[in-house]
Design a protein around this motif. Structure first.
Motif, mmCIF file in Angstrom:
data_model
loop_
_atom_site.group_PDB
_atom_site.id
_atom_site.type_symbol
_atom_site.label_atom_id
_atom_site.label_comp_id
_atom_site.label_asym_id
_atom_site.label_seq_id
_atom_site.Cartn_x
_atom_site.Cartn_y
_atom_site.Cartn_z
ATOM 1 N N GLU A 53 0.829 -1.202 0.000
ATOM 2 C CA GLU A 53 0.000 0.000 0.000
ATOM 3 C C GLU A 53 0.869 1.259 0.000
ATOM 4 O OE1 GLU A 53 -3.246 2.138 -0.562
ATOM 5 O OE2 GLU A 53 -3.342 -0.047 -0.451
ATOM 6 N N SER A 54 2.038 1.192 0.640
ATOM 7 C CA SER A 54 2.930 2.356 0.667
ATOM 8 C C SER A 54 3.362 2.743 -0.751
ATOM 9 C CB SER A 54 4.163 2.073 1.533
ATOM 10 O OG SER A 54 4.886 0.961 1.035
ATOM 11 N N ARG A 55 3.575 1.772 -1.608
ATOM 12 C CA ARG A 55 3.949 2.041 -3.013
ATOM 13 C C ARG A 55 2.786 2.700 -3.749
ATOM 14 N NH1 ARG A 55 6.524 3.068 -7.415
ATOM 15 N NH2 ARG A 55 6.571 1.570 -9.113
ATOM 16 N N LEU A 56 1.576 2.180 -3.525
ATOM 17 C CA LEU A 56 0.387 2.749 -4.176
ATOM 18 C C LEU A 56 0.148 4.183 -3.710
ATOM 19 C CD1 LEU A 56 -1.987 -0.353 -3.958
ATOM 20 C CD2 LEU A 56 -0.498 0.324 -5.863
ATOM 21 N N SER A 57 0.350 4.439 -2.415
ATOM 22 C CA SER A 57 0.186 5.793 -1.867
ATOM 23 C C SER A 57 1.219 6.742 -2.444
ATOM 24 C CB SER A 57 0.317 5.770 -0.346
ATOM 25 O OG SER A 57 -0.744 5.045 0.212
ATOM 26 N N GLU A 58 2.464 6.260 -2.548
ATOM 27 C CA GLU A 58 3.549 7.059 -3.104
ATOM 28 C C GLU A 58 3.217 7.531 -4.524
ATOM 29 O OE1 GLU A 58 7.560 5.375 -5.022
ATOM 30 O OE2 GLU A 58 7.502 5.153 -2.845
ATOM 31 N N VAL A 61 -2.122 6.373 -6.491
ATOM 32 C CA VAL A 61 -3.003 5.510 -7.282
ATOM 33 C C VAL A 61 -4.480 5.697 -6.956
ATOM 34 C CG1 VAL A 61 -3.638 3.081 -7.651
ATOM 35 C CG2 VAL A 61 -1.252 3.767 -7.767
ATOM 36 N N ARG A 62 -4.822 5.818 -5.684
ATOM 37 C CA ARG A 62 -6.247 5.903 -5.295
ATOM 38 C C ARG A 62 -6.911 7.192 -5.778
ATOM 39 N NH1 ARG A 62 -6.796 0.578 -4.166
ATOM 40 N NH2 ARG A 62 -5.411 -0.077 -2.515
ATOM 41 N N GLN A 63 -6.103 8.179 -6.179
ATOM 42 C CA GLN A 63 -6.657 9.432 -6.700
ATOM 43 C C GLN A 63 -6.766 9.423 -8.229
ATOM 44 O OE1 GLN A 63 -4.295 9.658 -3.938
ATOM 45 N NE2 GLN A 63 -6.248 9.665 -2.853
ATOM 46 N N TRP A 64 -6.224 8.414 -8.871
ATOM 47 C CA TRP A 64 -6.303 8.328 -10.333
ATOM 48 C C TRP A 64 -7.739 8.023 -10.764
ATOM 49 C CZ3 TRP A 64 -1.729 4.433 -11.393
ATOM 50 C CH2 TRP A 64 -0.514 5.053 -11.094
ATOM 51 N N ALA A 124 -10.974 -11.821 -19.502
ATOM 52 C CA ALA A 124 -11.627 -13.055 -19.059
ATOM 53 C C ALA A 124 -12.575 -12.801 -17.889
ATOM 54 C CB ALA A 124 -10.578 -14.087 -18.648
ATOM 55 N N GLU A 125 -12.241 -11.830 -17.034
ATOM 56 C CA GLU A 125 -13.079 -11.440 -15.895
ATOM 57 C C GLU A 125 -13.171 -9.920 -15.899
ATOM 58 O OE1 GLU A 125 -11.498 -13.043 -12.236
ATOM 59 O OE2 GLU A 125 -11.312 -15.051 -13.094
ATOM 60 N N ALA A 126 -14.364 -9.399 -15.660
ATOM 61 C CA ALA A 126 -14.612 -7.953 -15.695
ATOM 62 C C ALA A 126 -13.511 -7.173 -14.970
ATOM 63 C CB ALA A 126 -15.969 -7.638 -15.092
ATOM 64 N N VAL A 127 -13.087 -6.072 -15.584
ATOM 65 C CA VAL A 127 -11.988 -5.249 -15.070
ATOM 66 C C VAL A 127 -12.507 -3.981 -14.414
ATOM 67 C CG1 VAL A 127 -10.042 -3.790 -15.808
ATOM 68 C CG2 VAL A 127 -10.301 -6.091 -16.736
ATOM 69 N N ASP A 128 -11.885 -3.630 -13.299
ATOM 70 C CA ASP A 128 -12.050 -2.338 -12.648
ATOM 71 C C ASP A 128 -10.633 -1.918 -12.294
ATOM 72 O OD1 ASP A 128 -13.203 -0.082 -11.494
ATOM 73 O OD2 ASP A 128 -13.560 -1.077 -9.573
ATOM 74 N N LYS A 129 -10.214 -0.740 -12.768
ATOM 75 C CA LYS A 129 -8.824 -0.326 -12.537
ATOM 76 C C LYS A 129 -8.719 1.183 -12.362
ATOM 77 C CE LYS A 129 -7.389 0.531 -17.307
ATOM 78 N NZ LYS A 129 -6.337 0.349 -18.304
ATOM 79 N N HIS A 130 -7.656 1.590 -11.665
ATOM 80 C CA HIS A 130 -7.226 2.984 -11.621
ATOM 81 C C HIS A 130 -6.179 3.102 -12.717
ATOM 82 C CE1 HIS A 130 -9.090 4.524 -7.977
ATOM 83 N NE2 HIS A 130 -8.782 3.400 -7.351
#
Length: 134
Positions: A53-58, A61-64, A124-130
């Motif tokens: 999570e520290s990498r994602l915060s850096e 990502v959650r704001q994309w 193959a499986e529905a995608v949800d992404k930032h």
């Protein structure tokens, strides 16, 4: 000091060393530490599996912005470098010019697609992404 074979169990198997237990522990710490940030690159696509999570915060990502799609197959060309983080889904990406070779990405992957890449997404499986374009 006598060299003693040492075996350390990890979640991915065993690491064996032929040295002192303390030297083996030091080597294991280096391997374990680098595994957290390990990324692979195949066919020009960089994949970092389950980054902390520290990498994602850096990266922020959650704001994309977010994007998603249902099970489908479609061509895509990246007009800019894209970094994305899959929240859910499973996709085989077939880069143009590599025949039937593909890179499989799934929920929990941080992925970088280079500018100019043309490929086919086989969802193959529905995608949800930032995602973030540079």
């Amino acid at each position: 000091m006598v060299a003693t074979p040492v075996q350390l169990r990890t979640s991915t198997g065993c690491l064996s060393f032929s040295s002192s237990p303390s030297a083996a522990r030091r080597r294991f710490a280096v391997v374990r530490g680098s595994a957290e940030a390990m990324a692979t690159e195949k066919l020009g696509i960089r994949v970092e599996r389950n980054p902390p999570e520290s990498r994602l915060s850096e990266l922020g990502v959650r704001q994309w912005p977010k994007w998603g799609c249902e099970k489908s197959k479609f061509p895509w060309t990246y007009s800019a470098k894209e970094t994305c983080y899959l929240l859910q889904g499973k996709v085989k990406v077939y880069p143009e010019g590599h025949g039937e070779e593909f890179v499989e990405i799934a929920a929990g992957d941080l992925v970088v697609f280079p500018k100019g890449m043309s490929c086919t997404w086989d969802v193959a499986e529905a995608v949800d992404k930032h995602y973030n374009f540079e």
